[in-house]
Design an enzyme around this catalytic site. Structure first.
Site, PDB file in Angstrom:
ATOM      1  N   ASN A  79       0.810  -1.218   0.000  1.00 50.43           N
ATOM      2  CA  ASN A  79       0.000   0.000   0.000  1.00 50.43           C
ATOM      3  C   ASN A  79       0.844   1.270   0.000  1.00 50.43           C
ATOM      4  O   ASN A  79       0.332   2.369   0.255  1.00 50.43           O
ATOM      5  CB  ASN A  79      -0.953   0.002   1.200  1.00 50.43           C
ATOM      6  CG  ASN A  79      -1.729  -1.295   1.307  1.00 50.43           C
ATOM      7  OD1 ASN A  79      -1.481  -2.097   2.196  1.00 50.43           O
ATOM      8  ND2 ASN A  79      -2.623  -1.540   0.352  1.00 50.43           N
ATOM      9  N   ILE A  86       1.159   6.856   0.157  1.00 45.98           N
ATOM     10  CA  ILE A  86       0.483   5.872   0.986  1.00 45.98           C
ATOM     11  C   ILE A  86      -0.973   5.747   0.574  1.00 45.98           C
ATOM     12  O   ILE A  86      -1.670   6.752   0.413  1.00 45.98           O
ATOM     13  CB  ILE A  86       0.538   6.308   2.474  1.00 45.98           C
ATOM     14  CG1 ILE A  86       1.988   6.569   2.900  1.00 45.98           C
ATOM     15  CG2 ILE A  86      -0.123   5.275   3.373  1.00 45.98           C
ATOM     16  CD1 ILE A  86       2.104   7.397   4.167  1.00 45.98           C
ATOM     17  N   CYS A  87      -1.422   4.508   0.411  1.00 47.83           N
ATOM     18  CA  CYS A  87      -2.836   4.281   0.109  1.00 47.83           C
ATOM     19  C   CYS A  87      -3.547   3.976   1.424  1.00 47.83           C
ATOM     20  O   CYS A  87      -3.458   2.869   1.945  1.00 47.83           O
ATOM     21  CB  CYS A  87      -2.986   3.108  -0.853  1.00 47.83           C
ATOM     22  SG  CYS A  87      -4.698   2.758  -1.263  1.00 47.83           S
ATOM     23  N   LEU A  88      -4.188   4.971   1.954  1.00 44.99           N
ATOM     24  CA  LEU A  88      -4.857   4.809   3.239  1.00 44.99           C
ATOM     25  C   LEU A  88      -6.129   5.660   3.200  1.00 44.99           C
ATOM     26  O   LEU A  88      -6.064   6.858   2.921  1.00 44.99           O
ATOM     27  CB  LEU A  88      -3.914   5.277   4.362  1.00 44.99           C
ATOM     28  CG  LEU A  88      -4.360   5.085   5.793  1.00 44.99           C
ATOM     29  CD1 LEU A  88      -4.586   3.605   6.102  1.00 44.99           C
ATOM     30  CD2 LEU A  88      -3.330   5.660   6.763  1.00 44.99           C
TER      31      LEU A  88
END
Lengths: 151, 238
Positions: A79, A86-88
């Site tokens: 992620n 950042i994939c959040l």
């Protein structure tokens, strides 16, 4: 330059007075909206023992919009891409102004403990994480040793 | 119950709840903080419950707002000057927090002052005595610095109406209990919130257009966009 909103001052003070274990966030001397962050790799994760540098920036309309956060230290994680992005969800559509620098960094630390290859940002990493988790974890450990341990 | 509310920090600004306002889900924030989330995310900051699109027409304020109280409420020093902004029908007071920030910037000799009001950044230009939106300088109003006793429409969009006055909210609703704000203190005044947006070239610009405008502007600073990522693009720090 505009005065710093009370909220940012308060958050900064609290981060200094009651630091979160395993996380340090220090504002830049030249820009109080820019934080130098260090997150320690969580125990029992492939990132254990690593010290990961990040940068965090509070945009002008923070807390109505989310902080911008990026890993500076290279990390092998499904992620997080090679630019450190950042994939959040809470940094995007799930952001809420009741979240704080502290909670964002805790979420990022939690993401290190719980990679989610079904919502990938680094596709090659996510793919390997799904088809051969053992090898992916070995890679993550190797990257941690190589990039996050020799300071 | 209300004493509790007063001591609680607002989760959005992390300060003492200022004109505490309750959303349908029960969560309480400052009025201006509610206004910010109601316009921007349209979700409660605590539980993400949807905020009804007409919520700002009849928000639930938990305390009465007396104009006389405003100048004294500010903690440390006496407020000698009050800042006002111009709405369509008259002058409105800035809330006391913004007022304090304006005063200190003005007294420090600054040329302007930036305020985060209801989720948008505004610049107050002391030379020209105007306020404008940072991301859209055509949205502007006049401001003035005066004595606190000047007749004003209300504070920060919260209109002040004494008991016995018959003025009704402009945006009436069929449902009577929705149209006037209910307040827990039975002796308190009726508070009506008026959306009193900036004067624009087009006076007929309605609220929904305004919101669309805000959204379209926000999309320009999409945090997902890779280009908006922080300065240093090199991912390696050896």
């Amino acid at each position: 330059m505009a005065a710093l909103p009370r909220r940012i001052i308060k958050e900064t003070q609290r981060l200094m007075q009651e630091p979160v274990p395993g996380i340090s966030a220090v504002p830049s001397e030249t820009n109080a909206r820019y934080f130098h962050v260090i997150v320690t790799g969580p125990e029992d994760s492939p990132f254990e023992g690593g010290l990961f540098k990040l940068e965090l920036f509070l945009p002008e309309d923070y807390p109505m919009s989310a902080p911008k956060v990026r890993f500076i230290t290279k990390i092998y994680h499904p992620n997080i891409d090679r630019l450190g992005r950042i994939c959040l969800d809470i940094l995007k559509d799930k952001w809420s102004p009741a979240l704080q620098i502290r909670t964002v960094l805790l979420s990022i630390q939690a993401l290190l403990s719980a990679p989610n290859p079904d919502d990938p940002l680094a596709n090659d990493v996510a793919e390997l994480w799904k088809v051969n988790e053992g090898e992916a974890i070995r890679n993550a450990k190797e990257w941690t040793r190589r990039y996050a341990m020799d300071n | 119950m209300n004493t509790n509310v007063k001591e609680q920090d607002c989760a959005v600004c992390l300060q003492k709840c200022h004109h505490p306002t309750q959303l349908p889900c029960g969560h309480i924030f400052c009025f201006l903080c509610v206004k910010g989330v109601a316009i921007q995310s349209k979700k409660c900051a605590m539980c993400r419950a949807q905020i009804p699109s007409d919520y700002l027409d009849h928000p639930v304020l938990l305390e009465k707002v007396l104009q006389q109280e405003i100048p004294n409420e500010n903690a440390s020093e006496e407020v000698e000057n009050q800042w006002y902004y111009e709405g369509r029908n008259g002058w409105w007071k800035y809330d006391e927090r913004s007022n304090a920030e304006l005063e200190s910037a003005f007294n420090a000799g600054d040329a302007d002052c930036a305020l985060l009001l209801a989720g948008a950044v505004y610049t107050i230009d002391f030379q020209n005595m105007i306020q404008f939106r940072r991301n859209d300088p055509t949205r502007r109003r006049r401001v003035r610095r005066d004595t606190p006793t000047l007749p004003a429409k209300g504070v920060a969009g919260i209109k002040n109406i004494g008991i016995g006055q018959s003025e009704q909210p402009k945006l009436n609703n069929e449902d009577h209990h929705d149209e006037v704000v209910t307040i827990s203190d039975p002796e308190s005044e009726v508070i009506i919130v008026e959306d009193d947006d900036e004067t624009t070239e087009d006076e007929n610009l309605n609220q929904s257009l305004d919101i669309v405008h805000v959204i379209s502007t926000l999309s320009l600073v999409d945090p997902d966009s890779p280009r908006t990522i922080l300065g240093n693009e090199s991912a390696d720090d050896t």
